[in-house]
Design an enzyme around this catalytic site. Structure first.
Site, mmCIF file in Angstrom:
data_model
loop_
_atom_site.group_PDB
_atom_site.id
_atom_site.type_symbol
_atom_site.label_atom_id
_atom_site.label_comp_id
_atom_site.label_asym_id
_atom_site.label_seq_id
_atom_site.Cartn_x
_atom_site.Cartn_y
_atom_site.Cartn_z
ATOM 1 N N MET B 64 -20.190 -55.235 15.782
ATOM 2 C CA MET B 64 -20.796 -54.809 14.669
ATOM 3 C C MET B 64 -22.214 -54.885 15.000
ATOM 4 S SD MET B 64 -21.135 -57.131 11.232
ATOM 5 C CE MET B 64 -22.289 -58.561 11.976
ATOM 6 N N PRO B 65 -22.742 -53.501 15.340
ATOM 7 C CA PRO B 65 -24.030 -53.322 15.678
ATOM 8 C C PRO B 65 -24.755 -53.672 14.484
ATOM 9 C CG PRO B 65 -22.697 -51.461 16.305
ATOM 10 C CD PRO B 65 -21.836 -52.308 15.526
ATOM 11 N N HIS B 66 -26.134 -54.191 14.711
ATOM 12 C CA HIS B 66 -26.945 -54.331 13.560
ATOM 13 C C HIS B 66 -28.316 -54.609 13.837
ATOM 14 C CE1 HIS B 66 -25.506 -58.475 14.429
ATOM 15 N NE2 HIS B 66 -26.330 -58.894 13.857
ATOM 16 N N ALA B 67 -29.339 -54.545 13.164
ATOM 17 C CA ALA B 67 -30.576 -55.114 13.452
ATOM 18 C C ALA B 67 -31.317 -55.766 12.219
ATOM 19 C CB ALA B 67 -31.643 -54.140 13.958
ATOM 20 N N LEU B 101 -23.774 -52.432 10.350
ATOM 21 C CA LEU B 101 -24.163 -53.023 9.137
ATOM 22 C C LEU B 101 -25.700 -52.736 8.995
ATOM 23 C CD1 LEU B 101 -24.123 -55.338 6.873
ATOM 24 C CD2 LEU B 101 -24.668 -56.972 8.721
#
Lengths: 90, 147
Positions: B64-67, B101
């Site tokens: 789940m890549p997110h920043a 996300l």
């Protein structure tokens, strides 16, 4: 007992992980609180145990903090096993 | 809720990606195209993994890549990429499901994540996601969750 769940940003994965840790604590009758935060803030927050993915725990582990690494943070079995080994039998 | 955000337009199927960086880029394209995120958000997600390690692989197969909101999020959004052949991260972690996300603040996405958490707690559903071939299969997995 205070457990702090830690992830890189403190807004996504640690929140989901804390839901599962809370579930596991309840099932194991561990009294205490479980909150979640990001890596940078966790360094200045006191907790009895820190839980997170291995990469994050490596950066938090200074030899003094008690850290617990999880490979699959959605496996209730893995969380329960980890809490049992580190907290109940620790 | 998941279904509302993961519309057909937001879900992609590809055979493979060169590496995890490309997988994150590909996975983010629908969000970028629909102006839910700025390009800066993609760069930051990749940078985060380089700095902190592959903590975005929440469980085997699933990333789940997110920043953070201030890294270029315009609106709450999710996009999904399923790779037939997954990619390897440093340290040996592996993923073929990429759920990007984009959270505009610290609260609005929490309902989505609680729902997602229920899906990911079921190994059966994770396996079904990882081997899904079309949107219909994804829709069924999300549909069950809404019941």
């Amino acid at each position: 007992m205070k457990i702090l769940v830690v992830c890189g940003n403190g807004l996504g994965s640690s929140f989901m992980m804390s839901l599962n840790v809370q579930k596991a604590m309840k099932e194991l009758n561990i009294e205490g609180s479980c909150s979640h935060t990001d890596l940078a803030s966790s360094k200045s927050e006191q907790a009895d145990y820190y839980i997170g993915s291995p990469e994050i725990m490596d950066q938090l582990n200074d030899g003094k903090r008690k850290v617990i690494s999880l490979i699959n943070m959605f496996s209730l079995d893995e969380i329960k096993k980890a809490l049992t080994t580190h907290i109940l039998e620790g | 809720m998941l279904k509302k955000y993961l519309t057909e337009e937001m879900v992609q199927f590809k055979e493979e990606a060169k590496n995890w960086e490309e997988a994150i880029q590909l996975a983010s394209e629908p969000l970028l195209k629909n102006h839910l995120i700025e390009k800066e958000y993609i760069d930051t997600m990749i940078e985060n993994v380089k700095n902190l390690g592959p903590y975005i692989v929440l469980l085997p197969k699933f990333a789940m890549p997110h920043a953070r909101p201030e890294n270029g999020v315009n609106q709450l959004g999710l996009s999904l990429l399923i790779l037939e052949n997954g990619v390897q991260f440093d340290g040996g972690k592996f993923a073929n499901v990429f759920l990007v996300l984009a959270a505009p603040d610290k609260e609005s996405h929490l309902t989505l994540l609680s729902e997602l958490s229920t899906v990911l707690s079921s190994q059966e559903k994770v396996d079904a996601l990882a081997s899904a071939k079309n949107y219909q299969e994804i829709f069924v997995i999300l549909e069950e969750e809404a019941k």
